[in-house]
Write a protein that holds these residues in place. Structure first.
Motif, PDB file in Angstrom:
ATOM      1  N   THR A  17       2.419  19.136  34.036  1.00 19.63           N
ATOM      2  CA  THR A  17       1.024  18.913  34.606  1.00 19.63           C
ATOM      3  C   THR A  17       0.902  17.904  36.342  1.00 19.63           C
ATOM      4  O   THR A  17      -0.147  17.606  36.607  1.00 19.63           O
ATOM      5  CB  THR A  17       0.714  16.585  33.788  1.00 19.63           C
ATOM      6  N   SER A  28       0.751  13.325  31.297  1.00 22.42           N
ATOM      7  CA  SER A  28      -0.431  12.689  31.616  1.00 22.42           C
ATOM      8  C   SER A  28      -1.776  13.473  31.080  1.00 22.42           C
ATOM      9  O   SER A  28      -1.747  15.028  31.141  1.00 22.42           O
ATOM     10  CB  SER A  28      -0.489  13.419  33.008  1.00 22.42           C
ATOM     11  N   SER A  40      -5.199  12.879  31.531  1.00 18.67           N
ATOM     12  CA  SER A  40      -5.620  13.556  32.738  1.00 18.67           C
ATOM     13  C   SER A  40      -5.890  14.874  32.805  1.00 18.67           C
ATOM     14  O   SER A  40      -6.554  16.303  32.259  1.00 18.67           O
ATOM     15  CB  SER A  40      -6.032  13.198  33.513  1.00 18.67           C
ATOM     16  N   GLU A  79      -7.161  18.668  31.724  1.00 23.43           N
ATOM     17  CA  GLU A  79      -7.892  19.888  32.645  1.00 23.43           C
ATOM     18  C   GLU A  79      -7.006  21.235  32.394  1.00 23.43           C
ATOM     19  O   GLU A  79      -7.472  22.328  32.459  1.00 23.43           O
ATOM     20  CB  GLU A  79      -7.488  19.818  34.284  1.00 23.43           C
TER      21      GLU A  79
END
Length: 233
Positions: free
Chosen positions: A16, A39, A41, A45
């Motif tokens: 990440t 993570s 987020s 992604e």
């Protein structure tokens, strides 16, 4: 058979951020990548990228390691890029700091590799430990980190011997100072200047990993030291 089913599978920890992120993106060009990190987020992604499946896990937790490996039916490559940064001298160390570094930098990669070995052996796969220049020489003021990287290097060297008959290849890729959030945080904590133009780019570490992964089948690349073009004292 779909294209993804034909692809070799690469597990990348620490995916990440920093080196792990770039390694995951590079390997996804021709592998199905299992990108492991914490993570939410960043994982989201990565999960949106082609040929990448995000897997949220704290690999210091045995149950998380078990769950990760249980989700796999093939493993061709394991890249251990998860790490803990920061400089802690022996006088400033504590039992907790030693345990934290050893858990993340040594025990987690050792245990994940152990769990993956049956799958790796079945395809004569490759294990890559992301080490450090501190794994072969002392890093002043950083006894805890240095010791953990020496231990990781020792793990890789013994595993290579022990797995010779199985055909599993084992490599240490040892970057010098690299432009990552971990290094930036470490230098900030030490009151040192941040000079990203002097550091290795994470993409360059991904290319070194690619060199190891793509080695012809008659060889294994055992140790790759990646240093900045201009050495940093």
């Amino acid at each position: 058979m779909t294209e993804s089913a034909r692809r070799p599978v690469a597990v990348v920890t620490g995916a990440t951020s920093g080196m792990g992120w770039q390694i995951a993106l590079d390997l996804a060009r021709d592998h199905e990548v299992i990108a492991v990190g914490r993570s939410a987020s960043a994982l989201a992604e990565l999960d949106a990228r082609p040929n990448i499946r995000a897997f949220a896990a704290d690999l210091t937790d045995a149950a998380a390691r078990d769950a990760l490996v249980a989700s796999l039916d093939r493993v061709d490559v394991v890249v251990h890029a998860a790490a803990l940064g920061g400089a802690i001298s022996l006088p400033d160390s504590s039992t907790d700091s030693w345990l934290a570094y050893l858990q993340i930098c040594v025990i987690a990669p050792a245990e994940l590799t152990r769990l993956c070995l049956p799958l790796l052996r079945s395809v004569q796969g490759t294990v890559i430990f992301i080490g450090s220049g501190a794994g072969t020489r002392p890093a002043p003021g950083s006894a805890v980190y240095t010791a953990s990287k020496h231990a990781l290097r020792g793990l890789a060297d013994v595993l290579r011997i022990d797995e010779a008959a199985s055909g599993v290849r084992v490599s240490t890729v040892a970057p010098g100072p690299t432009d990552t959030p971990m290094l930036q945080s470490s230098r900030g904590e030490a009151g040192l200047p941040w000079e990203p133009e002097r550091y290795i780019r994470p993409e360059s570490i991904a290319r070194a990993v690619r060199f190891v992964v793509d080695a012809s089948p008659d060889v294994q690349i055992t140790d790759v030291a990646v240093r900045p073009r201009r050495e940093i004292a």
